[in-house]
Design a protein around this motif. Structure first.
Motif, PDB file in Angstrom:
ATOM      1  N   PRO A 189      -6.643 -25.455 -29.365  1.00 32.52           N
ATOM      2  CA  PRO A 189      -7.904 -25.010 -29.979  1.00 32.52           C
ATOM      3  C   PRO A 189      -8.718 -26.165 -30.560  1.00 32.52           C
ATOM      4  O   PRO A 189      -9.934 -26.245 -30.345  1.00 32.52           O
ATOM      5  N   LEU A 190      -8.062 -27.058 -31.307  1.00 29.96           N
ATOM      6  CA  LEU A 190      -8.770 -28.206 -31.877  1.00 29.96           C
ATOM      7  C   LEU A 190      -9.237 -29.143 -30.772  1.00 29.96           C
ATOM      8  O   LEU A 190     -10.382 -29.630 -30.801  1.00 29.96           O
ATOM      9  N   GLY A 191      -8.368 -29.410 -29.809  1.00 24.53           N
ATOM     10  CA  GLY A 191      -8.742 -30.290 -28.709  1.00 24.53           C
ATOM     11  C   GLY A 191      -9.910 -29.758 -27.910  1.00 24.53           C
ATOM     12  O   GLY A 191     -10.806 -30.516 -27.503  1.00 24.53           O
ATOM     13  N   THR A 192      -9.943 -28.443 -27.689  1.00 25.69           N
ATOM     14  CA  THR A 192     -11.049 -27.827 -26.958  1.00 25.69           C
ATOM     15  C   THR A 192     -12.334 -27.878 -27.766  1.00 25.69           C
ATOM     16  O   THR A 192     -13.419 -28.108 -27.225  1.00 25.69           O
ATOM     17  N   ALA A 193     -12.231 -27.664 -29.072  1.00 25.38           N
ATOM     18  CA  ALA A 193     -13.418 -27.681 -29.932  1.00 25.38           C
ATOM     19  C   ALA A 193     -14.082 -29.052 -29.957  1.00 25.38           C
ATOM     20  O   ALA A 193     -15.291 -29.163 -30.173  1.00 25.38           O
ATOM     21  N   MET A 194     -13.296 -30.115 -29.721  1.00 21.65           N
ATOM     22  CA  MET A 194     -13.822 -31.476 -29.782  1.00 21.65           C
ATOM     23  C   MET A 194     -14.433 -31.948 -28.465  1.00 21.65           C
ATOM     24  O   MET A 194     -14.896 -33.083 -28.377  1.00 21.65           O
ATOM     25  N   LEU A 195     -14.421 -31.114 -27.437  1.00 19.78           N
ATOM     26  CA  LEU A 195     -15.023 -31.520 -26.159  1.00 19.78           C
ATOM     27  C   LEU A 195     -16.518 -31.780 -26.326  1.00 19.78           C
ATOM     28  O   LEU A 195     -17.184 -31.109 -27.127  1.00 19.78           O
ATOM     29  N   PRO A 196     -17.055 -32.758 -25.586  1.00 20.36           N
ATOM     30  CA  PRO A 196     -18.488 -33.071 -25.721  1.00 20.36           C
ATOM     31  C   PRO A 196     -19.364 -31.966 -25.145  1.00 20.36           C
ATOM     32  O   PRO A 196     -19.336 -31.692 -23.949  1.00 20.36           O
ATOM     33  N   ARG A 197     -20.118 -31.333 -26.014  1.00 20.54           N
ATOM     34  CA  ARG A 197     -21.038 -30.262 -25.610  1.00 20.54           C
ATOM     35  C   ARG A 197     -22.331 -30.399 -26.413  1.00 20.54           C
ATOM     36  O   ARG A 197     -22.309 -30.893 -27.544  1.00 20.54           O
ATOM     37  N   PRO A 198     -23.445 -29.897 -25.880  1.00 18.19           N
ATOM     38  CA  PRO A 198     -24.709 -29.981 -26.634  1.00 18.19           C
ATOM     39  C   PRO A 198     -24.742 -29.047 -27.837  1.00 18.19           C
ATOM     40  O   PRO A 198     -25.467 -29.301 -28.800  1.00 18.19           O
ATOM     41  N   LYS A 199     -23.962 -27.948 -27.775  1.00 23.21           N
ATOM     42  CA  LYS A 199     -23.866 -27.023 -28.911  1.00 23.21           C
ATOM     43  C   LYS A 199     -22.406 -26.945 -29.344  1.00 23.21           C
ATOM     44  O   LYS A 199     -21.498 -27.002 -28.503  1.00 23.21           O
ATOM     45  N   PRO A 200     -22.155 -26.796 -30.638  1.00 21.05           N
ATOM     46  CA  PRO A 200     -20.768 -26.793 -31.118  1.00 21.05           C
ATOM     47  C   PRO A 200     -20.056 -25.491 -30.799  1.00 21.05           C
ATOM     48  O   PRO A 200     -20.686 -24.453 -30.585  1.00 21.05           O
ATOM     49  N   ARG A 201     -18.738 -25.554 -30.727  1.00 22.51           N
ATOM     50  CA  ARG A 201     -17.892 -24.365 -30.704  1.00 22.51           C
ATOM     51  C   ARG A 201     -17.427 -24.078 -32.129  1.00 22.51           C
ATOM     52  O   ARG A 201     -17.414 -24.961 -32.990  1.00 22.51           O
ATOM     53  N   VAL A 202     -17.031 -22.837 -32.373  1.00 20.60           N
ATOM     54  CA  VAL A 202     -16.489 -22.451 -33.679  1.00 20.60           C
ATOM     55  C   VAL A 202     -14.974 -22.480 -33.593  1.00 20.60           C
ATOM     56  O   VAL A 202     -14.370 -21.836 -32.726  1.00 20.60           O
ATOM     57  N   LEU A 203     -14.353 -23.237 -34.496  1.00 21.05           N
ATOM     58  CA  LEU A 203     -12.898 -23.362 -34.557  1.00 21.05           C
ATOM     59  C   LEU A 203     -12.408 -22.754 -35.864  1.00 21.05           C
ATOM     60  O   LEU A 203     -12.841 -23.161 -36.942  1.00 21.05           O
ATOM     61  N   LEU A 204     -11.507 -21.788 -35.755  1.00 23.58           N
ATOM     62  CA  LEU A 204     -10.880 -21.172 -36.931  1.00 23.58           C
ATOM     63  C   LEU A 204      -9.468 -21.728 -37.074  1.00 23.58           C
ATOM     64  O   LEU A 204      -8.597 -21.454 -36.245  1.00 23.58           O
TER      65      LEU A 204
END
Length: 322
Positions: free
Chosen positions: A142-157
């Protein structure tokens, strides 16, 4: 509804239930119900103006939001509310326990499975089989996926961080501050681009270059804690802290109305008053979802008086109070 509401009678002859009781909105499963089997994502989150502004401060500062509060105050649902309202996709969920490590949140590499498959492929031949591609055996957490380079952020709980190892908060600081992490198993390879799986139920893949992932926009990180232990000052300094209080009477009425509709009416009013008296007394520790359970049972026409409801669904969360 009379005593026929009892589906299970105890000692009765086997009998089929012609019409199964409708589930509460937060206990519906299947298509359209969301990843966690609920419709909570369709319900607006009830939050005070002060708490709302704290959330927005964390968003503008690109800092983790550390949310504390008693069970049932909406800590985890806050992350889903942010993701839904800001259209940031599915929440990446990392439930922490005493065995959780930073590596668990970043990625998982099945080295044993890769070695096993390589051995199976080489059976019956004199020539060694080519080693299976590492990308099939590595999945970002989950943390590794959230840190992927994207123009908009993902939400990590990051759920219940206080249950984790004492060193985990400090381990997270490096990733949070630098916005990057390395996957040594990929960094050692001669090939610079490897496709790996990401967190989630599907088979989505992304390309990792040179064994390193660096975020483009810092993810929206919501960290929950039940206050079971203190965090290091260095960790707290880098978080925006939000302490969710128990909802007041007005908020409880709004929560019940959003989940169960206007139809509950006076049935909810009476239970809300009793619930507040119990919750705010020294003898009971209650969560808001227990109130929702009680109102749903009463609104369904189940003939259960308040003392029975209290013993069934409004029991104190503190076993020493029982």
């Amino acid at each position: 509804m009379n005593q026929d509401w009892r589906l299970f009678r105890g000692g009765a002859e086997p009998h089929e239930v012609e019409e199964w009781p409708a589930a509460p909105p937060w206990r519906t499963f299947g298509a359209g119900s969301g990843r966690n089997g609920t419709e909570r994502g369709r319900v607006r989150h009830v939050i005070s103006d002060e708490d709302r502004d704290t959330v927005n401060a964390a968003l503008h500062l690109h800092r983790p939001l550390l949310v504390t509060g008693k069970p049932g105050t909406g800590k985890s649902t806050l992350a889903r509310a942010i993701a839904r309202e800001l259209v940031l996709g599915e929440v990446l969920h990392w439930p922490v326990n005493s065995r959780s490590t930073l590596a668990d949140g970043l990625y998982r590499y099945d080295a044993v499975g890769r070695l096993r498959d390589a051995s199976l492929n080489s059976r019956g031949t004199d020539e060694p089989a080519p080693e299976p591609g590492i990308g099939d055996y590595l999945r970002l957490g989950p943390l590794g996926t959230a840190m992927l380079p994207r123009p908009k952020p993902r939400v990590l709980l990051i759920d219940e961080l206080d249950k984790g190892d004492v060193d985990l908060p400090n381990d997270l600081l490096t990733v949070f501050e630098e916005g990057t992490y390395e996957i040594p198993e990929l960094a050692r390879l001669k090939e610079s681009r490897v496709q790996v799986r990401v967190d989630g139920a599907g088979d989505e893949r992304v390309t990792v270059e040179d064994g390193r992932v660096t975020c483009q926009v810092f993810p929206v990180v919501v960290i929950t804690s039940n206050g079971e232990r203190d965090f290091p000052p260095a960790f707290l300094r880098r978080c925006v802290r939000l302490d969710l209080k128990q909802p007041d009477e007005r908020q409880l009425r709004e929560i019940v109305r959003m989940h169960l509709g206007e139809r509950v009416g006076a049935l909810a009013d009476e239970l809300i008053e009793d619930f507040i008296q119990l919750r705010d007394s020294q003898a009971h520790d209650l969560a808001t979802d227990q109130l929702l359970n009680a109102v749903h049972l009463r609104a369904s026409g189940i003939s259960m008086d308040f003392p029975s409801l209290r013993e069934t669904v409004l029991r104190s969360l503190d076993e020493s109070d029982a």
